[in-house]
Scaffold this motif. Structure first.
Motif, PDB file in Angstrom:
ATOM      1  N   LEU A 167       6.109  -2.302  -9.689  1.00 52.76           N
ATOM      2  CA  LEU A 167       4.703  -2.260  -9.296  1.00 52.76           C
ATOM      3  C   LEU A 167       4.549  -2.568  -7.810  1.00 52.76           C
ATOM      4  N   ALA A 168       5.265  -3.605  -7.363  1.00 54.46           N
ATOM      5  CA  ALA A 168       5.191  -4.000  -5.964  1.00 54.46           C
ATOM      6  C   ALA A 168       5.687  -2.884  -5.053  1.00 54.46           C
ATOM      7  N   GLN A 169       6.808  -2.261  -5.429  1.00 59.69           N
ATOM      8  CA  GLN A 169       7.358  -1.185  -4.604  1.00 59.69           C
ATOM      9  C   GLN A 169       6.387  -0.018  -4.502  1.00 59.69           C
ATOM     10  N   THR A 170       5.710   0.284  -5.601  1.00 60.55           N
ATOM     11  CA  THR A 170       4.742   1.383  -5.580  1.00 60.55           C
ATOM     12  C   THR A 170       3.583   1.060  -4.658  1.00 60.55           C
ATOM     13  N   HIS A 171       3.050  -0.161  -4.748  1.00 58.37           N
ATOM     14  CA  HIS A 171       1.970  -0.555  -3.840  1.00 58.37           C
ATOM     15  C   HIS A 171       2.447  -0.522  -2.388  1.00 58.37           C
ATOM     16  N   SER A 172       3.678  -0.972  -2.148  1.00 53.82           N
ATOM     17  CA  SER A 172       4.224  -0.958  -0.796  1.00 53.82           C
ATOM     18  C   SER A 172       4.364   0.466  -0.266  1.00 53.82           C
ATOM     19  N   ASP A 173       4.874   1.356  -1.107  1.00 60.72           N
ATOM     20  CA  ASP A 173       5.068   2.749  -0.708  1.00 60.72           C
ATOM     21  C   ASP A 173       3.751   3.411  -0.302  1.00 60.72           C
ATOM     22  N   PHE A 174       2.654   2.973  -0.925  1.00 61.92           N
ATOM     23  CA  PHE A 174       1.361   3.573  -0.640  1.00 61.92           C
ATOM     24  C   PHE A 174       0.519   2.720   0.308  1.00 61.92           C
ATOM     25  N   GLY A 175       1.193   1.775   0.995  1.00 64.38           N
ATOM     26  CA  GLY A 175       0.543   1.067   2.080  1.00 64.38           C
ATOM     27  C   GLY A 175      -0.205  -0.200   1.737  1.00 64.38           C
ATOM     28  N   ASP A 176      -0.159  -0.639   0.481  1.00 65.24           N
ATOM     29  CA  ASP A 176      -0.867  -1.857   0.088  1.00 65.24           C
ATOM     30  C   ASP A 176       0.106  -3.030   0.119  1.00 65.24           C
ATOM     31  N   SER A 177       0.423  -3.487   1.328  1.00 63.26           N
ATOM     32  CA  SER A 177       1.452  -4.513   1.490  1.00 63.26           C
ATOM     33  C   SER A 177       1.018  -5.869   0.937  1.00 63.26           C
ATOM     34  N   ARG A 178      -0.249  -6.195   1.035  1.00 69.48           N
ATOM     35  CA  ARG A 178      -0.706  -7.500   0.553  1.00 69.48           C
ATOM     36  C   ARG A 178      -0.567  -7.599  -0.971  1.00 69.48           C
ATOM     37  N   GLN A 179      -0.924  -6.540  -1.676  1.00 64.44           N
ATOM     38  CA  GLN A 179      -0.751  -6.540  -3.129  1.00 64.44           C
ATOM     39  C   GLN A 179       0.728  -6.561  -3.494  1.00 64.44           C
ATOM     40  N   ALA A 180       1.542  -5.850  -2.716  1.00 63.97           N
ATOM     41  CA  ALA A 180       2.991  -5.862  -2.955  1.00 63.97           C
ATOM     42  C   ALA A 180       3.546  -7.269  -2.782  1.00 63.97           C
ATOM     43  N   GLU A 181       3.079  -7.983  -1.779  1.00 64.92           N
ATOM     44  CA  GLU A 181       3.526  -9.362  -1.562  1.00 64.92           C
ATOM     45  C   GLU A 181       3.243 -10.231  -2.783  1.00 64.92           C
ATOM     46  N   ALA A 182       2.032 -10.133  -3.321  1.00 68.67           N
ATOM     47  CA  ALA A 182       1.655 -10.943  -4.488  1.00 68.67           C
ATOM     48  C   ALA A 182       2.533 -10.620  -5.695  1.00 68.67           C
ATOM     49  N   LEU A 183       2.799  -9.345  -5.902  1.00 74.73           N
ATOM     50  CA  LEU A 183       3.593  -8.928  -7.057  1.00 74.73           C
ATOM     51  C   LEU A 183       5.058  -9.327  -6.911  1.00 74.73           C
ATOM     52  N   TYR A 184       5.625  -9.146  -5.707  1.00 68.97           N
ATOM     53  CA  TYR A 184       7.012  -9.573  -5.487  1.00 68.97           C
ATOM     54  C   TYR A 184       7.144 -11.087  -5.653  1.00 68.97           C
ATOM     55  N   SER A 185       6.152 -11.831  -5.188  1.00 71.59           N
ATOM     56  CA  SER A 185       6.195 -13.292  -5.316  1.00 71.59           C
ATOM     57  C   SER A 185       6.159 -13.705  -6.781  1.00 71.59           C
ATOM     58  N   GLU A 186       5.342 -13.030  -7.570  1.00 73.69           N
ATOM     59  CA  GLU A 186       5.285 -13.313  -9.007  1.00 73.69           C
ATOM     60  C   GLU A 186       6.614 -12.963  -9.676  1.00 73.69           C
TER      61      GLU A 186
END
Length: 228
Positions: free
Chosen positions: A74-93
């Motif tokens: 999920l985090a990688q998908t958000h990151s790929d589409f430019g949503d780095s803040r959401q990716a950060e939260a998901l990777y941290s979880e």
């Protein structure tokens, strides 16, 4: 694109077969593969929908390892589409869960991913610290190949932030490991990266030596895509 469409169809068929067999762990894996294929094809909404379904299933079974893996996707998908803040939260979880499980290999991989997100957000000290943790874990696990890849990630970070001497040091350490395993493709890539940094520093003679070594390896491995 044709291969991706074929993979998509096979993964759909596998998911349809597994669902009625009450094999949730296997179904989760197939769903994650299916979501990754959608993501690679640029279909963010479909990928996220599938990952969310996989995550809900893993949570219902309290499968922490599968939850962590799906959160990574999920985090990688958000990151790929430019949503780095959401990716950060998901990777941290994901990181918190995998630490509960005690899988240090997956922990190191998640740390590397999280570091790249910190870098994208401009949080450079966090990125450097997190990449350093990934290198340390790989070393403690005696995962030499993984350590070299983590060092390459660290070198790329230093190169991006203009800390070229640190980048050179990290690439040199990675190169020595790739030489141990006679990993020619990775050696060639690392030599080329070293040459690029020396060229950037104006040390053209030294850069040429590294580029020539990289070219020799690429000719040995028929790696035409790597030629500069």
């Amino acid at each position: 694109m044709g291969d991706q469409k074929k993979a998509l169809e096979l993964e759909r068929q596998a998911a349809d077969i597994l669902r009625p067999l009450n094999k949730p762990a296997a179904t989760n894996k197939v769903l994650n593969d299916l979501g990754l294929t959608y993501s690679y094809m640029g279909n963010k909404s479909q990928a996220l929908t599938i990952f969310e379904a996989s995550l809900a299933s893993a949570r219902a079974r309290n499968d922490l390892q599968q939850q962590s893996a799906t959160l990574n996707n999920l985090a990688q998908t958000h990151s790929d589409f430019g949503d780095s803040r959401q990716a950060e939260a998901l990777y941290s979880e994901s990181l918190a869960l995998i630490r509960q499980v005690g899988d240090r290999y997956q922990e190191a991989g998640t740390l590397s991913n999280l570091a790249m997100v910190y870098h994208a957000l401009g949080e450079e000290q966090k990125a450097e610290d997190t990449l350093g943790q990934a290198v340390t874990i790989r070393r403690e696990l005696a995962d030499r190949d993984g350590e070299a890849i983590a060092l390459n990630n660290l070198a790329l970070f230093y190169s991006d932030t203009g800390e070229l001497q640190k980048a050179l040091d990290s690439y040199d350490r990675a190169l020595s490991i790739f030489k141990e395993f006679d990993d020619l493709p990775e050696r060639g890539t690392t030599l080329n990266n070293l040459g690029s940094i020396y060229r950037h520093l104006g040390m053209n003679d030294r850069a040429q030596l590294y580029f020539e070594q990289a070219l020799q390896i690429r000719e040995q491995t028929n790696d035409d895509d790597g030629r500069t």
